[in-house]
Design a protein around this motif. Structure first.
Motif, PDB file in Angstrom:
ATOM      1  N   LEU A 137       0.930  -1.232   0.030  1.00 41.95           N
ATOM      2  CA  LEU A 137       0.094   0.140   0.097  1.00 41.95           C
ATOM      3  C   LEU A 137       0.865   1.136   0.032  1.00 41.95           C
ATOM      4  CD1 LEU A 137      -2.742   1.789   0.082  1.00 41.95           C
ATOM      5  CD2 LEU A 137      -2.576   1.159   2.700  1.00 41.95           C
ATOM      6  N   LYS A 140       2.009   2.082  -3.390  1.00 41.90           N
ATOM      7  CA  LYS A 140       0.803   2.736  -4.066  1.00 41.90           C
ATOM      8  C   LYS A 140       0.895   4.033  -3.880  1.00 41.90           C
ATOM      9  CE  LYS A 140      -4.196   2.769  -4.373  1.00 41.90           C
ATOM     10  NZ  LYS A 140      -4.956   2.154  -5.623  1.00 41.90           N
ATOM     11  N   ASN A 141       1.032   4.411  -2.498  1.00 36.82           N
ATOM     12  CA  ASN A 141       0.869   5.901  -2.164  1.00 36.82           C
ATOM     13  C   ASN A 141       1.827   6.758  -2.554  1.00 36.82           C
ATOM     14  OD1 ASN A 141      -1.583   5.066  -0.652  1.00 36.82           O
ATOM     15  ND2 ASN A 141      -0.577   4.948   1.140  1.00 36.82           N
ATOM     16  N   LEU A 164      -5.389  -7.596  -0.826  1.00 38.55           N
ATOM     17  CA  LEU A 164      -6.599  -7.302  -1.466  1.00 38.55           C
ATOM     18  C   LEU A 164      -7.424  -6.713  -0.460  1.00 38.55           C
ATOM     19  CD1 LEU A 164      -7.108 -10.155  -3.966  1.00 38.55           C
ATOM     20  CD2 LEU A 164      -5.875  -7.911  -4.475  1.00 38.55           C
ATOM     21  N   ASP A 165      -7.622  -7.065   0.871  1.00 37.37           N
ATOM     22  CA  ASP A 165      -8.543  -6.587   1.612  1.00 37.37           C
ATOM     23  C   ASP A 165      -8.016  -5.239   2.253  1.00 37.37           C
ATOM     24  OD1 ASP A 165      -9.732  -9.163   1.792  1.00 37.37           O
ATOM     25  OD2 ASP A 165      -8.688  -9.911   3.588  1.00 37.37           O
ATOM     26  N   LEU A 166      -6.797  -4.967   1.966  1.00 35.80           N
ATOM     27  CA  LEU A 166      -6.396  -3.475   2.300  1.00 35.80           C
ATOM     28  C   LEU A 166      -6.558  -2.530   1.188  1.00 35.80           C
ATOM     29  CD1 LEU A 166      -4.966  -2.430   4.801  1.00 35.80           C
ATOM     30  CD2 LEU A 166      -2.909  -2.815   3.836  1.00 35.80           C
ATOM     31  N   PHE A 167      -6.485  -2.749   0.030  1.00 37.47           N
ATOM     32  CA  PHE A 167      -6.471  -1.944  -1.033  1.00 37.47           C
ATOM     33  C   PHE A 167      -6.635  -2.521  -2.309  1.00 37.47           C
ATOM     34  CE2 PHE A 167      -2.467  -1.576  -3.106  1.00 37.47           C
ATOM     35  CZ  PHE A 167      -1.493  -2.619  -2.600  1.00 37.47           C
ATOM     36  N   LYS A 168      -6.829  -1.709  -3.131  1.00 35.76           N
ATOM     37  CA  LYS A 168      -7.222  -2.303  -4.693  1.00 35.76           C
ATOM     38  C   LYS A 168      -5.596  -2.203  -5.426  1.00 35.76           C
ATOM     39  CE  LYS A 168      -9.891  -2.036  -8.765  1.00 35.76           C
ATOM     40  NZ  LYS A 168      -9.819  -1.239  -9.873  1.00 35.76           N
TER      41      LYS A 168
END
Lengths: 187, 285
Positions: A137, A140-141, A164-168
């Motif tokens: 993540l 991504k950020n 996948l539970d945390l972000f796309k």
């Protein structure tokens, strides 16, 4: 400076996928690749050799403050965390385990995100705990590309599913698709 | 689905903070490795629920107890006794059996930058088992008194002692040996290391780099310095090595971590590796 820095994290069930990925990249592949894999802490040797059997790329376990070079595969040493430094070097640490793991995938992903930002490609494979999800993540950020192995294909789905539970992520891919992607960005 | 941006500390923030610590509190982390500082300081801030790095500095300046905890937190403990059992086997053979045990005069040993410190405890066990303790002068140093206090009174959990035993069995390649007789159980179900062995150590608060061992009056036959340099930047690594090198006897041993790197050390040609795999060096000139 390389155009891309590829970071791959994995644990239980990821070894064959890693081998397949490394074996499918050409010897002229000039982006540095970093592997943070959960491994037995007492076994300091043998992993590099196992990964090198069919890999066309040279696999090394970096020492502290090693300068990062394109075309090499850096495997986080057993019982050490691996960080990326702002000086384009690799730093090691014996700090406490993160998510019960040393090396921790989260730590190397997060440190890479800060230093290389959008040039990072983070890939999270099969594994039995949630290490790597937060780090991905972070990639991504900071504008990097994130790839999660399709949990349906992963031998142990906990690790990719945690991401996948945390972000796309940017992509959910099978190992074959990951190989295709890594070859497609190489010029 | 949460997608918050975790803002990491910038190098600028870290520099301001470490300069402030040095200026106001005489605690010098200015040349520690950048990535280590970034994650370690952030972890401390999160752990203590502190708003940001500026607030942390202000609180450290006014709260001695928090400052002590911060220094301890930044001094990473050395994981476990007999870490890398294979290393200790080589160490026992090449350093203890082949060299130190043959020495007639006092064996001078330095363990710099101690933290908790499992390396020192391991050394004491090996020296005791090999009959070297009585003829050794062991110095353990830290720039921070809290680290020495922590080492002297370190309370092991049962799990840590069990891990030490597991490593020791691997080291000895014998499942029947154990280290339980090196620990004393405390009232709160912890374990402390035997006092009679710790009493053999001369603990010294000193910053090797800034005061050049002003309070240590000898050179050493062995400097045990594993996995401490990795927290320093390259400049500090080389300066510390230089000071250690000057205080190493010719034919003395410098021992560093398996993955530590001294390839840019200016006196590298005056050190010779005594084992193919382990980072055990002997000073040749």
């Amino acid at each position: 400076m390389a155009n891309y820095y590829i970071f791959i994290g994995g644990s239980a069930g990821s070894f064959q996928s890693i081998v397949k990925i490394l074996n499918s990249l050409p010897e002229t592949y000039n982006y540095p690749i970093f592997l943070s894999l959960h491994r037995l802490k007492h076994v300091r040797g043998g992993f590099v050799e196992a990964l090198s059997i069919k890999s066309k790329l040279k696999v090394v376990e970096p020492e502290d403050k090693t300068v990062i070079m394109g075309g090499l595969v850096y495997l986080a040493p057993a019982n050490y965390h691996m960080y990326i430094e702002v000086s384009n070097t690799i730093a090691l640490s014996t700090e406490e385990p993160v998510n019960h793991s040393r090396p921790s995938i989260d730590l190397v992903f997060k440190s890479a995100a800060y230093v290389f930002e959008k040039k990072v490609i983070g890939i999270l494979l099969s594994g039995a705990n949630k290490d790597g999800a937060e780090g991905l993540l972070e990639i991504k950020n900071y504008g990097g590309t994130t790839i999660v192995q399709d949990p349906k294909e992963a031998s142990v789905s906990v690790m990719p599913q945690s991401a996948l539970d945390l972000f796309k992520p940017s992509y959910v891919m099978t190992v074959n698709q990951i190989i295709e992607f890594l070859n497609s960005i190489y010029i | 689905m949460e997608q918050k941006l975790h803002k990491q500390l910038s190098s600028y923030d870290i520099n301001l903070f470490t300069e402030g610590l040095k200026r106001h509190l005489n605690i010098d982390f200015t040349e520690y490795a950048n990535a280590f500082l970034r994650f370690r300081i952030m972890k401390f801030i999160d752990k203590w629920g502190i708003k940001d790095i500026e607030t942390l500095l202000l609180r450290l300046r006014s709260n001695t107890s928090l400052l002590e905890r911060f220094v301890l937190f930044m001094s990473v403990e050395t994981t476990e006794m007999f870490r890398d059992p294979g290393f200790w086997r080589v160490f026992q053979k090449r350093v203890i059996h082949d060299s130190l045990s043959k020495k007639d005069s006092t064996i001078n040993v330095l363990v710099p930058f101690i933290t908790s410190d499992d390396e020192l405890f391991t050394l004491l066990v090996l020296f005791e088992k090999n009959g070297l303790l009585e003829k050794s002068y062991i110095v353990a140093t830290s720039p921070f008194e809290v680290n020495i206090k922590r080492t002297k009174s370190y309370s092991f959990t049962e799990k840590q002692v069990a891990l030490a035993n597991e490593n020791y069995k691997r080291f000895a390649q014998n499942m029947d040996v154990h280290l339980w007789d090196y620990f004393i159980k405390t009232e709160n179900n912890g374990y402390v290391f035997r006092d009679d062995l710790l009493d053999k150590v001369n603990f010294v608060v000193t910053d090797i780099v800034s005061n050049n061992f002003a309070s240590v009056d000898r050179n050493f036959d062995l400097i045990l310095f594993r996995n401490r340099m990795i927290y320093f930047n390259l400049n500090l690594q080389n300066r510390v090595l230089e000071h250690l090198f000057y205080h190493l006897e010719t034919k003395g041993f410098l021992v560093i971590g398996f993955k530590e790197n001294i390839s840019s050390f200016i006196f590298l040609d005056r050190l010779k590796k005594v084992d193919k795999k382990e980072k055990i060096f002997i000073k040749i000139k």
